[in-house]
Design a protein around this motif. Sequence first.
Motif, PDB file in Angstrom:
ATOM      1  N   LEU B  24      -6.961  54.687  43.572  1.00  0.00           N
ATOM      2  CA  LEU B  24      -7.208  53.430  44.282  1.00  0.00           C
ATOM      3  C   LEU B  24      -6.033  53.072  45.187  1.00  0.00           C
ATOM      4  O   LEU B  24      -6.218  52.631  46.323  1.00  0.00           O
ATOM      5  CB  LEU B  24      -7.503  52.290  43.296  1.00  0.00           C
ATOM      6  CG  LEU B  24      -8.682  52.494  42.338  1.00  0.00           C
ATOM      7  CD1 LEU B  24      -8.986  51.194  41.595  1.00  0.00           C
ATOM      8  CD2 LEU B  24      -9.937  52.990  43.065  1.00  0.00           C
ATOM      9  N   SER B  27      -6.091  55.327  48.139  1.00  0.00           N
ATOM     10  CA  SER B  27      -7.185  54.959  49.046  1.00  0.00           C
ATOM     11  C   SER B  27      -6.741  53.855  49.997  1.00  0.00           C
ATOM     12  O   SER B  27      -7.070  53.864  51.188  1.00  0.00           O
ATOM     13  CB  SER B  27      -8.402  54.467  48.251  1.00  0.00           C
ATOM     14  OG  SER B  27      -8.803  55.444  47.324  1.00  0.00           O
ATOM     15  N   LYS B  28      -5.995  52.919  49.459  1.00  0.00           N
ATOM     16  CA  LYS B  28      -5.507  51.810  50.279  1.00  0.00           C
ATOM     17  C   LYS B  28      -4.633  52.351  51.414  1.00  0.00           C
ATOM     18  O   LYS B  28      -4.739  51.943  52.570  1.00  0.00           O
ATOM     19  CB  LYS B  28      -4.710  50.862  49.388  1.00  0.00           C
ATOM     20  CG  LYS B  28      -4.364  49.579  50.059  1.00  0.00           C
ATOM     21  CD  LYS B  28      -3.808  48.586  49.083  1.00  0.00           C
ATOM     22  CE  LYS B  28      -3.347  47.352  49.845  1.00  0.00           C
ATOM     23  NZ  LYS B  28      -2.292  46.655  49.129  1.00  0.00           N
ATOM     24  N   TYR B 141     -12.804  50.553  43.905  1.00  0.00           N
ATOM     25  CA  TYR B 141     -11.938  50.199  45.031  1.00  0.00           C
ATOM     26  C   TYR B 141     -12.421  48.903  45.684  1.00  0.00           C
ATOM     27  O   TYR B 141     -11.632  48.012  45.997  1.00  0.00           O
ATOM     28  CB  TYR B 141     -11.937  51.354  46.041  1.00  0.00           C
ATOM     29  CG  TYR B 141     -11.002  51.131  47.197  1.00  0.00           C
ATOM     30  CD1 TYR B 141      -9.628  51.093  47.000  1.00  0.00           C
ATOM     31  CD2 TYR B 141     -11.496  50.968  48.491  1.00  0.00           C
ATOM     32  CE1 TYR B 141      -8.763  50.886  48.059  1.00  0.00           C
ATOM     33  CE2 TYR B 141     -10.639  50.765  49.565  1.00  0.00           C
ATOM     34  CZ  TYR B 141      -9.274  50.724  49.346  1.00  0.00           C
ATOM     35  OH  TYR B 141      -8.422  50.515  50.396  1.00  0.00           O
ATOM     36  N   VAL B 295     -11.613  56.232  50.279  1.00  0.00           N
ATOM     37  CA  VAL B 295     -11.622  56.769  48.908  1.00  0.00           C
ATOM     38  C   VAL B 295     -11.797  58.286  48.943  1.00  0.00           C
ATOM     39  O   VAL B 295     -11.106  59.032  48.248  1.00  0.00           O
ATOM     40  CB  VAL B 295     -12.726  56.094  48.068  1.00  0.00           C
ATOM     41  CG1 VAL B 295     -12.956  56.849  46.777  1.00  0.00           C
ATOM     42  CG2 VAL B 295     -12.362  54.646  47.779  1.00  0.00           C
TER      43      VAL B 295
END
Lengths: 167, 308
Positions: B24, B27-28, B141, B295
């Motif tokens: 997560l 992914s950000k 997410y 993601v």
Amino acid sequence: MKKRDVSATKDESVIGHVDNKLDVSAIKDGSVIDHIDSKSTLKVATILNIQDEERVVLVGMNLESKCLGKKGIIKIGGKIIDQKEVNKIALIAPNATVNIIKDYNVVKKFKVAVPETIEGIVKCFNPNCVSNHHNLEPKLHVLNKNPIRLQCHYCERVMDSNDFVLT
Amino acid sequence: MARFKQRDIISIRHFNKEELLYILDLSKHMEGYNHTDILKGKMLASLFFEPSTRTRLSFESAMNRLGGTVIGFAEPGASSTAKGESLSDSVKIIDGYCDIIVLRHYLEGSARLAADVAGVPVINAGDGANQHPTQTFLDLYTIRKTKGTLEGITVGFLGDLKYGRTVHSLAYALSHFSTEMYFISPSGLRMPKDCLEELRQRKVTCHETESLLGISKKLDVIYCTRIQKERFADPVEFEKVRGVYRLSKAQLEEMGTKDDLKILHPLPRVDEMDESLDGTDFAVYFHQARNGIPVRKALLASVLGAIE
Ligand SMILES: Nc1ncnc2c1ncn2[C@@H]1O[C@H](COP(=O)(O)OP(=O)(O)OP(=O)(O)O)[C@@H](O)[C@H]1O
Ligand SMILES: [Mg+2]
Ligand SMILES: [Zn+2]
């Protein structure tokens, strides 16, 4: 290991009384799989590939047993069966005992144990599982031994003894 | 440290809390146009034995945006399976053509099988009714992004909870985060017993109800799924439940909700969410679909070892 009076059972062609119960014949060297749930005896014989044996094999069913009521027994002359091989039968004969016989005496005795992974004996119950297509050998992981809970290696479904199917 | 290099992504159950959070966070980091060449020279084989537009395109888009290339097919008719080749043979051969495989297949356990025979890592993009782990990563997410946290929130799962694999996987993943869960469904489409049992073993407080009435004000998130007509033997039954599980702006206002309630849906929707919801702050489902890109970029980059 305890010594036995083998005179009554030495002759392989007769059915002898051992420990006061009807038993199948004695063997000099080999393995005895005892305390098989009687109904599963032939299935156990199949899993152990006994039909391919060239040695003496004796199979008994519906023998009297104190703990199981009726039991089955399989005796394989001349072959020392190992624990790993026999664990394959643990799912259908959880109470089975293996006795290694040397010169008519029991020299080693062990109980079967459910292995961590079971390959090729039980099928996944999920018809949509890849293991039931494409000719795959089923593979299941043992989550719990008693009561038995298995998880399919492929589709992750969890099953208990009511769900899984013997191959 | 969470280790993802060369790892297969098959089931959400294979990831602990630290690993979920690692993806997560990554992914950000992957939002927007950045890292445009970290997968240069890497090739993805995208094998879709069952059609799926969004999952396939978002994987392909993610790969391309990181500088990698894509080969593959979008339907089984285009593969040699149509000529009778087994899945494991196909995978063994394609294994030699690429650096990573993304697989969607209608049989459950197919991704596990592919991972067992392939040397390159395999990402499961949906295996029948079993798992679709990248969908779960993007659901997590989206929740974390819109709620600010995954810890201690209350989530309502609404609709077809029996056959909805996205629900089963998301509920399992959220069980790492002391989430309270409401399962809201018609009686014939309840959450499977073993899923509930597993959640309770993992110390999740689970409630089952047949409607949102009376609980709507407790929820931080509603995860809505489609109720399919095919699931009902009696079409009259279907018509009855259909209205009850149809969310609209007016209905939510009437029942009352938290101001910052967020509504997710794995899409495509049919009519379970009224269009009146689309413009509200509740609706995050289109945003959710867009989160598939960062993601999947994060998963591809970490599995291919482009990011430590
Ligand atoms: N020489 C032999 N040939 C064939 N079978 C034998 C021989 N010796 C023992 N057995 C069989 O092996 C099994 C185990 O023998 P053992 O003498 O240990 O009996 P037991 O004390 O009843 O064992 P258990 O407690 O496991 O039931 C019995 O079924 C017995 O009939
Ligand atoms: Mg005995
Ligand atoms: Zn299976």
